[in-house]
Scaffold this motif. Structure first.
Motif, PDB file in Angstrom:
ATOM      1  N   THR A 141       6.527   2.423  -3.356  1.00  0.00           N
ATOM      2  CA  THR A 141       5.777   2.773  -4.565  1.00  0.00           C
ATOM      3  C   THR A 141       6.652   2.969  -5.799  1.00  0.00           C
ATOM      4  OG1 THR A 141       5.714   5.198  -4.249  1.00  0.00           O
ATOM      5  CG2 THR A 141       4.032   3.876  -3.101  1.00  0.00           C
ATOM      6  N   SER A 142       7.924   3.319  -5.637  1.00  0.00           N
ATOM      7  CA  SER A 142       8.757   3.432  -6.839  1.00  0.00           C
ATOM      8  C   SER A 142       8.974   2.043  -7.440  1.00  0.00           C
ATOM      9  CB  SER A 142      10.081   4.149  -6.547  1.00  0.00           C
ATOM     10  OG  SER A 142      10.825   3.481  -5.575  1.00  0.00           O
ATOM     11  N   ALA A 143       9.055   1.019  -6.594  1.00  0.00           N
ATOM     12  CA  ALA A 143       9.171  -0.357  -7.099  1.00  0.00           C
ATOM     13  C   ALA A 143       7.866  -0.825  -7.730  1.00  0.00           C
ATOM     14  CB  ALA A 143       9.575  -1.294  -5.953  1.00  0.00           C
ATOM     15  N   VAL A 144       6.737  -0.416  -7.155  1.00  0.00           N
ATOM     16  CA  VAL A 144       5.437  -0.761  -7.738  1.00  0.00           C
ATOM     17  C   VAL A 144       5.356  -0.247  -9.172  1.00  0.00           C
ATOM     18  CG1 VAL A 144       2.954  -0.260  -7.612  1.00  0.00           C
ATOM     19  CG2 VAL A 144       4.209  -0.868  -5.530  1.00  0.00           C
ATOM     20  N   LEU A 145       5.787   1.003  -9.370  1.00  0.00           N
ATOM     21  CA  LEU A 145       5.726   1.592 -10.717  1.00  0.00           C
ATOM     22  C   LEU A 145       6.730   0.939 -11.661  1.00  0.00           C
ATOM     23  CD1 LEU A 145       5.210   5.290  -9.647  1.00  0.00           C
ATOM     24  CD2 LEU A 145       3.578   3.867 -10.905  1.00  0.00           C
ATOM     25  N   ARG A 146       7.889   0.664 -11.146  1.00  0.00           N
ATOM     26  CA  ARG A 146       8.934   0.047 -11.975  1.00  0.00           C
ATOM     27  C   ARG A 146       8.460  -1.305 -12.504  1.00  0.00           C
ATOM     28  NH1 ARG A 146      13.127  -1.506  -8.117  1.00  0.00           N
ATOM     29  NH2 ARG A 146      11.793  -3.340  -8.017  1.00  0.00           N
ATOM     30  N   ASP A 147       7.728  -2.059 -11.681  1.00  0.00           N
ATOM     31  CA  ASP A 147       7.336  -3.419 -12.043  1.00  0.00           C
ATOM     32  C   ASP A 147       5.976  -3.514 -12.719  1.00  0.00           C
ATOM     33  OD1 ASP A 147       9.680  -4.190 -10.850  1.00  0.00           O
ATOM     34  OD2 ASP A 147       8.761  -4.861  -8.980  1.00  0.00           O
ATOM     35  N   ALA A 148       5.265  -2.397 -12.847  1.00  0.00           N
ATOM     36  CA  ALA A 148       3.899  -2.463 -13.382  1.00  0.00           C
ATOM     37  C   ALA A 148       3.900  -2.716 -14.886  1.00  0.00           C
ATOM     38  CB  ALA A 148       3.167  -1.153 -13.077  1.00  0.00           C
ATOM     39  N   GLU A 149       2.882  -3.440 -15.333  1.00  0.00           N
ATOM     40  CA  GLU A 149       2.647  -3.603 -16.777  1.00  0.00           C
ATOM     41  C   GLU A 149       2.414  -2.206 -17.367  1.00  0.00           C
ATOM     42  OE1 GLU A 149       2.265  -6.309 -18.652  1.00  0.00           O
ATOM     43  OE2 GLU A 149       2.301  -7.911 -17.148  1.00  0.00           O
ATOM     44  N   ARG A 153       0.002   0.675 -15.741  1.00  0.00           N
ATOM     45  CA  ARG A 153       0.590   1.903 -15.237  1.00  0.00           C
ATOM     46  C   ARG A 153       0.021   3.124 -15.971  1.00  0.00           C
ATOM     47  NH1 ARG A 153       6.943   3.510 -14.253  1.00  0.00           N
ATOM     48  NH2 ARG A 153       6.645   5.751 -14.477  1.00  0.00           N
ATOM     49  N   ALA A 154      -0.198   2.978 -17.268  1.00  0.00           N
ATOM     50  CA  ALA A 154      -0.743   4.096 -18.058  1.00  0.00           C
ATOM     51  C   ALA A 154      -2.111   4.507 -17.525  1.00  0.00           C
ATOM     52  CB  ALA A 154      -0.825   3.705 -19.538  1.00  0.00           C
ATOM     53  N   GLN A 155      -2.896   3.523 -17.096  1.00  0.00           N
ATOM     54  CA  GLN A 155      -4.199   3.874 -16.519  1.00  0.00           C
ATOM     55  C   GLN A 155      -4.025   4.606 -15.184  1.00  0.00           C
ATOM     56  OE1 GLN A 155      -6.820   0.997 -14.550  1.00  0.00           O
ATOM     57  NE2 GLN A 155      -8.422   1.542 -16.007  1.00  0.00           N
ATOM     58  N   ALA A 228      -1.079  -4.373  -6.530  1.00  0.00           N
ATOM     59  CA  ALA A 228       0.358  -4.106  -6.733  1.00  0.00           C
ATOM     60  C   ALA A 228       0.994  -3.510  -5.470  1.00  0.00           C
ATOM     61  CB  ALA A 228       0.546  -3.158  -7.914  1.00  0.00           C
ATOM     62  N   LEU A 229       0.267  -2.613  -4.802  1.00  0.00           N
ATOM     63  CA  LEU A 229       0.828  -1.977  -3.599  1.00  0.00           C
ATOM     64  C   LEU A 229       1.053  -2.994  -2.488  1.00  0.00           C
ATOM     65  CD1 LEU A 229      -1.346   1.273  -3.475  1.00  0.00           C
ATOM     66  CD2 LEU A 229       1.132   1.190  -3.842  1.00  0.00           C
ATOM     67  N   ARG A 230       0.201  -4.018  -2.444  1.00  0.00           N
ATOM     68  CA  ARG A 230       0.290  -5.007  -1.372  1.00  0.00           C
ATOM     69  C   ARG A 230       0.958  -6.310  -1.805  1.00  0.00           C
ATOM     70  NH1 ARG A 230      -2.662  -3.664   3.102  1.00  0.00           N
ATOM     71  NH2 ARG A 230      -3.878  -1.746   2.935  1.00  0.00           N
ATOM     72  N   ALA A 231       1.499  -6.347  -3.009  1.00  0.00           N
ATOM     73  CA  ALA A 231       2.219  -7.554  -3.452  1.00  0.00           C
ATOM     74  C   ALA A 231       3.434  -7.766  -2.540  1.00  0.00           C
ATOM     75  CB  ALA A 231       2.656  -7.396  -4.899  1.00  0.00           C
ATOM     76  N   PRO A 232       3.748  -9.028  -2.227  1.00  0.00           N
ATOM     77  CA  PRO A 232       4.848  -9.295  -1.282  1.00  0.00           C
ATOM     78  C   PRO A 232       6.177  -8.661  -1.695  1.00  0.00           C
ATOM     79  CG  PRO A 232       3.690 -11.327  -1.864  1.00  0.00           C
ATOM     80  CD  PRO A 232       3.098 -10.251  -2.715  1.00  0.00           C
ATOM     81  N   GLU A 233       6.401  -8.490  -2.986  1.00  0.00           N
ATOM     82  CA  GLU A 233       7.682  -7.909  -3.413  1.00  0.00           C
ATOM     83  C   GLU A 233       7.728  -6.384  -3.253  1.00  0.00           C
ATOM     84  OE1 GLU A 233       5.479  -9.534  -5.223  1.00  0.00           O
ATOM     85  OE2 GLU A 233       5.377  -8.823  -7.304  1.00  0.00           O
ATOM     86  N   HIS A 234       6.576  -5.776  -2.925  1.00  0.00           N
ATOM     87  CA  HIS A 234       6.542  -4.321  -2.771  1.00  0.00           C
ATOM     88  C   HIS A 234       6.131  -3.860  -1.381  1.00  0.00           C
ATOM     89  CE1 HIS A 234       5.412  -4.659  -7.260  1.00  0.00           C
ATOM     90  NE2 HIS A 234       6.717  -4.526  -7.140  1.00  0.00           N
ATOM     91  N   ALA A 235       5.563  -4.764  -0.611  1.00  0.00           N
ATOM     92  CA  ALA A 235       5.008  -4.370   0.687  1.00  0.00           C
ATOM     93  C   ALA A 235       5.753  -5.063   1.816  1.00  0.00           C
ATOM     94  CB  ALA A 235       3.525  -4.718   0.756  1.00  0.00           C
ATOM     95  N   TYR A 236       5.813  -4.388   2.920  1.00  0.00           N
ATOM     96  CA  TYR A 236       6.434  -4.943   4.126  1.00  0.00           C
ATOM     97  C   TYR A 236       5.535  -4.627   5.313  1.00  0.00           C
ATOM     98  CZ  TYR A 236       9.434  -5.080   8.255  1.00  0.00           C
ATOM     99  OH  TYR A 236       9.931  -5.321   9.504  1.00  0.00           O
ATOM    100  N   THR A 237       5.132  -5.659   6.016  1.00  0.00           N
ATOM    101  CA  THR A 237       4.354  -5.444   7.233  1.00  0.00           C
ATOM    102  C   THR A 237       5.291  -5.563   8.419  1.00  0.00           C
ATOM    103  OG1 THR A 237       2.375  -6.357   6.217  1.00  0.00           O
ATOM    104  CG2 THR A 237       2.398  -6.232   8.613  1.00  0.00           C
TER     105      THR A 237
END
Ligand code: FE2
Length: 287
Positions: A141-149, A153-155, A228-237
């Motif tokens: 989730t820290s990467a999700v926030l770092r990469d968010a528009e 993110r403000a929302q 964003a949470l499930r984007a391949p660059e942020h999630a690992y299954t």
């Protein structure tokens, strides 16, 4: 501290788990290599830096007691009414979704408990078959926030989640801003329990309420955050192999479970290890 500073530990710690955007991997060099090799202090730092550590190919723990003894080396074990070890295995007639074979939405562990564990240790006693699902999904989730528009993110930052959940081990309410601070580093992280579609077959769903933005924006909120949470660059299954030990950073990651084929031989054991000092749950309102 990075993985490749650990070349003096046994195994090949520079690698990541297969197909993972984050995380560290230590593989046994031989089937006889004991897990008591890599110093726990260094592995703890690996988990804090990479958020997930996969130990693969080491001899299995003989039983839950042996796993518990190993986990105690990581720190203070968070005890549950059932003890240290949660046996994650499908039940015949589950009263709760965690003992079902269907999916489990993203959440953080300990959200309804007095203390929130820093580490989750999962040991795979028996993996489901290759095509039977049952992967554990982790989102960084820290990467999700770092990469968010910034506007998106403000929302997210305006929203607070209120979660009520009653099950065998608690009946609690948790309230948390969706965007909050890591309790040790202060880094922005996400605390969120994904809703499940109303038509989804799901046993004992918690009550979720999201406030802070107009109701007609909530669909957009869940959609952008979920994507964003499930984007391949942020999630690992993580696809389990029998014997895998996965240690996850529960302060930074969210996790959930893929559905799996009912009666697949999936059996995980999970232990919670507290931080030092333990984190008193800032979200807990009543229990
Ligand atoms: Fe969980």
């Amino acid at each position: 501290m990075t993985a490749h500073t650990h070349t003096h530990t046994p195994g090949t710690p520079a690698a990541r788990p297969p197909l993972a955007a984050f995380g560290a991997l230590i593989e046994a060099e031989s089937p006889e290599q004991r897990l008591d090799g890599p110093p726990v202090e260094e592995m703890r730092e690996l988990v804090r830096a990479h958020h997930l550590l996969l130990l693969r190919g080491f001899p299995a723990f003989a039983d839950a007691e042996e796993l518990t003894a190993y986990c105690a080396r990581w720190g203070e074990i968070s005890m549950w009414p059932f003890g240290a070890v949660l046996e994650l295995v499908e039940h015949e007639n589950p009263e709760d979704h965690i003992f079902d074979h269907r999916h489990v939405p993203l959440h953080w562990d300990g959200m309804y408990r007095p203390q929130v564990p820093e580490f989750q240790l999962f040991h795979c006693v028996s993996a489901p078959g290759h095509d039977q699902g049952g992967g554990t999904v982790f989102s960084q989730t820290s990467a999700v926030l770092r990469d968010a528009e910034p506007a998106v993110r403000a929302q997210w930052e305006q929203v607070t989640g209120t979660y009520r959940r009653k099950m065998e081990y608690y009946d609690s309410t948790a309230v948390s801003p969706v965007v909050t601070a890591h309790p040790v580093t202060g880094e922005p992280v996400i605390r969120y329990n994904e809703p499940v579609a109303p038509d989804d077959e799901f046993i004992n769903h918690p009550n979720l309420e999201f406030t802070g933005i107009p109701a007609d924006r909530l669909d957009e909120f869940h959609r952008t955050l979920g994507r964003a949470l499930r984007a391949p660059e942020h999630a690992y299954t993580h696809r389990w192999r029998t014997g895998d030990l996965v240690i996850a950073d529960n302060y930074t990651l969210l996790h959930g479970r893929e559905a799996f084929t009912s009666r697949a031989p999936r059996h995980l054991r999970r232990v919670h290890v507290l931080g030092d000092p333990p984190l008193e749950n800032p979200a807990l309102r009543s229990s």
